[in-house]
Scaffold this motif. Structure first.
Motif, PDB file in Angstrom:
ATOM      1  N   GLY A  14       0.797  -1.219   0.000  1.00  0.00           N
ATOM      2  CA  GLY A  14       0.000   0.000   0.000  1.00  0.00           C
ATOM      3  C   GLY A  14       0.826   1.262   0.000  1.00  0.00           C
ATOM      4  N   ARG A  15       2.138   1.138  -0.149  1.00  0.00           N
ATOM      5  CA  ARG A  15       3.039   2.302  -0.104  1.00  0.00           C
ATOM      6  C   ARG A  15       3.639   2.647  -1.458  1.00  0.00           C
ATOM      7  NH1 ARG A  15       4.572   3.205   5.255  1.00  0.00           N
ATOM      8  NH2 ARG A  15       3.111   2.123   6.619  1.00  0.00           N
ATOM      9  N   PHE A  16       3.404   1.797  -2.449  1.00  0.00           N
ATOM     10  CA  PHE A  16       4.029   1.998  -3.761  1.00  0.00           C
ATOM     11  C   PHE A  16       3.001   1.746  -4.871  1.00  0.00           C
ATOM     12  CE2 PHE A  16       7.010   0.317  -0.691  1.00  0.00           C
ATOM     13  CZ  PHE A  16       8.087   1.186  -0.770  1.00  0.00           C
ATOM     14  N   THR A  17       3.249   2.352  -6.007  1.00  0.00           N
ATOM     15  CA  THR A  17       2.412   2.130  -7.182  1.00  0.00           C
ATOM     16  C   THR A  17       3.238   1.443  -8.251  1.00  0.00           C
ATOM     17  OG1 THR A  17       1.035   4.078  -6.771  1.00  0.00           O
ATOM     18  CG2 THR A  17       1.056   3.215  -9.016  1.00  0.00           C
ATOM     19  N   VAL A  18       2.736   0.340  -8.759  1.00  0.00           N
ATOM     20  CA  VAL A  18       3.410  -0.395  -9.827  1.00  0.00           C
ATOM     21  C   VAL A  18       2.745  -0.044 -11.148  1.00  0.00           C
ATOM     22  CG1 VAL A  18       4.013  -2.667 -10.732  1.00  0.00           C
ATOM     23  CG2 VAL A  18       4.015  -2.277  -8.270  1.00  0.00           C
ATOM     24  N   GLU A  19       3.547   0.454 -12.075  1.00  0.00           N
ATOM     25  CA  GLU A  19       3.058   0.841 -13.403  1.00  0.00           C
ATOM     26  C   GLU A  19       3.836   0.067 -14.445  1.00  0.00           C
ATOM     27  OE1 GLU A  19       4.008   4.942 -13.069  1.00  0.00           O
ATOM     28  OE2 GLU A  19       2.132   5.479 -12.044  1.00  0.00           O
ATOM     29  N   GLY A  20       3.250  -1.019 -14.920  1.00  0.00           N
ATOM     30  CA  GLY A  20       3.959  -1.884 -15.857  1.00  0.00           C
ATOM     31  C   GLY A  20       5.123  -2.561 -15.150  1.00  0.00           C
ATOM     32  N   GLN A  21       6.354  -2.297 -15.607  1.00  0.00           N
ATOM     33  CA  GLN A  21       7.549  -2.854 -14.988  1.00  0.00           C
ATOM     34  C   GLN A  21       8.283  -1.831 -14.138  1.00  0.00           C
ATOM     35  OE1 GLN A  21       8.423  -6.123 -15.080  1.00  0.00           O
ATOM     36  NE2 GLN A  21       6.429  -6.345 -16.070  1.00  0.00           N
ATOM     37  N   ARG A  22       7.579  -0.753 -13.788  1.00  0.00           N
ATOM     38  CA  ARG A  22       8.203   0.293 -12.982  1.00  0.00           C
ATOM     39  C   ARG A  22       7.410   0.530 -11.704  1.00  0.00           C
ATOM     40  NH1 ARG A  22      12.309   2.759 -15.340  1.00  0.00           N
ATOM     41  NH2 ARG A  22      12.649   2.428 -17.565  1.00  0.00           N
ATOM     42  N   VAL A  23       8.082   1.135 -10.724  1.00  0.00           N
ATOM     43  CA  VAL A  23       7.454   1.351  -9.421  1.00  0.00           C
ATOM     44  C   VAL A  23       7.790   2.747  -8.928  1.00  0.00           C
ATOM     45  CG1 VAL A  23       9.460   0.347  -8.243  1.00  0.00           C
ATOM     46  CG2 VAL A  23       7.259   0.442  -7.062  1.00  0.00           C
ATOM     47  N   ARG A  24       6.875   3.342  -8.204  1.00  0.00           N
ATOM     48  CA  ARG A  24       7.137   4.653  -7.597  1.00  0.00           C
ATOM     49  C   ARG A  24       6.540   4.674  -6.196  1.00  0.00           C
ATOM     50  NH1 ARG A  24       2.630   7.916  -7.719  1.00  0.00           N
ATOM     51  NH2 ARG A  24       1.010   7.377  -9.242  1.00  0.00           N
TER      52      ARG A  24
END
Length: 217
Positions: free
Chosen positions: A201-211
């Motif tokens: 719940g602390r990160f967002t995964v977008e495809g093969q990337r994370v923020r």
């Protein structure tokens, strides 16, 4: 043993496979069929003295002999014994990768001496079996509550961060494994890193990337 060898196959070909013990005892009778099935060479070592473990000594000697041949790029040690800590460290000093496998009771000294350490109980949790997944999740804190996991992920994301602040997920996993040798998304019941990262719940995964989420602390 089949699950361990299947995991080892992800790293390369296991060209030398040996298992050590006193094969004259009834305790290892069930291992005879397993060794034969998986073409593992049983190495006989008699227990000459009580309180001593000669099979460990034999394994260490043979491992060093194999190391000095210069033929191998990696060693896999299946044990929950801290006695192999120095062996793992010595092999790594030679620039060779060490993969460790053991039970949850394995001392930190041996786990940390390996490049990568995998708990044996997660090897059956990669096929989507809901029962094994639930058992794994019940062993420890949830990803949202695991401060060590979250801190490690945040450190890895920040270190691997690109200009857009969204590093590659695979790179994040590789960095975290270097800092926490026993890190494995399956320890929390997730066969893939992306599922574990989302579960915090602390990160967002977008495809093969994370923020990192903007409100993360």
């Amino acid at each position: 043993m089949g699950a361990v060898l299947a995991e080892v196959a992800h790293f390369g070909k296991a060209s030398v496979k040996r298992v050590y013990g006193d094969w004259t005892t009834s305790q290892l009778s069930s291992w005879k069929a397993t060794a034969s099935e998986h073409v593992i060479q049983p190495m006989q070592q008699f227990a000459h003295t009580k309180g001593k473990n000669p099979k460990d000594d034999a394994l260490i000697i043979d491992a060093m002999d194999l190391l000095y041949t210069g033929r191998f790029q990696g060693f896999c040690i299946v044990s929950s014994d801290s006695d192999f800590t120095r062996l793992a460290s010595r092999i790594r000093e030679q620039g060779i990768t060490v993969y460790g496998f053991g039970e949850r009771k394995t001392p930190p000294s041996f786990r940390n001496a390996c490049d990568q350490f995998t708990y044996l109980d997660v090897l059956g949790s990669t096929d989507g079996d809901s029962t094994s997944m639930e058992a794994t999740l019940a062993r420890g804190p949830s990803p949202r509550q695991d401060s060590r996991l979250i801190d490690g992920l945040r450190k890895s994301v920040n270190t691997a961060s690109s200009e857009d602040g969204r590093p590659n997920l695979a790179t994040v996993g590789q960095l975290l494994r270097k800092w926490q040798q026993d890190f494995d998304s399956r320890n929390w019941g997730y066969p893939k890193l992306s599922g574990l990262v989302r579960a915090t719940g602390r990160f967002t995964v977008e495809g093969q990337r994370v923020r990192v989420e903007a409100d993360s602390r």
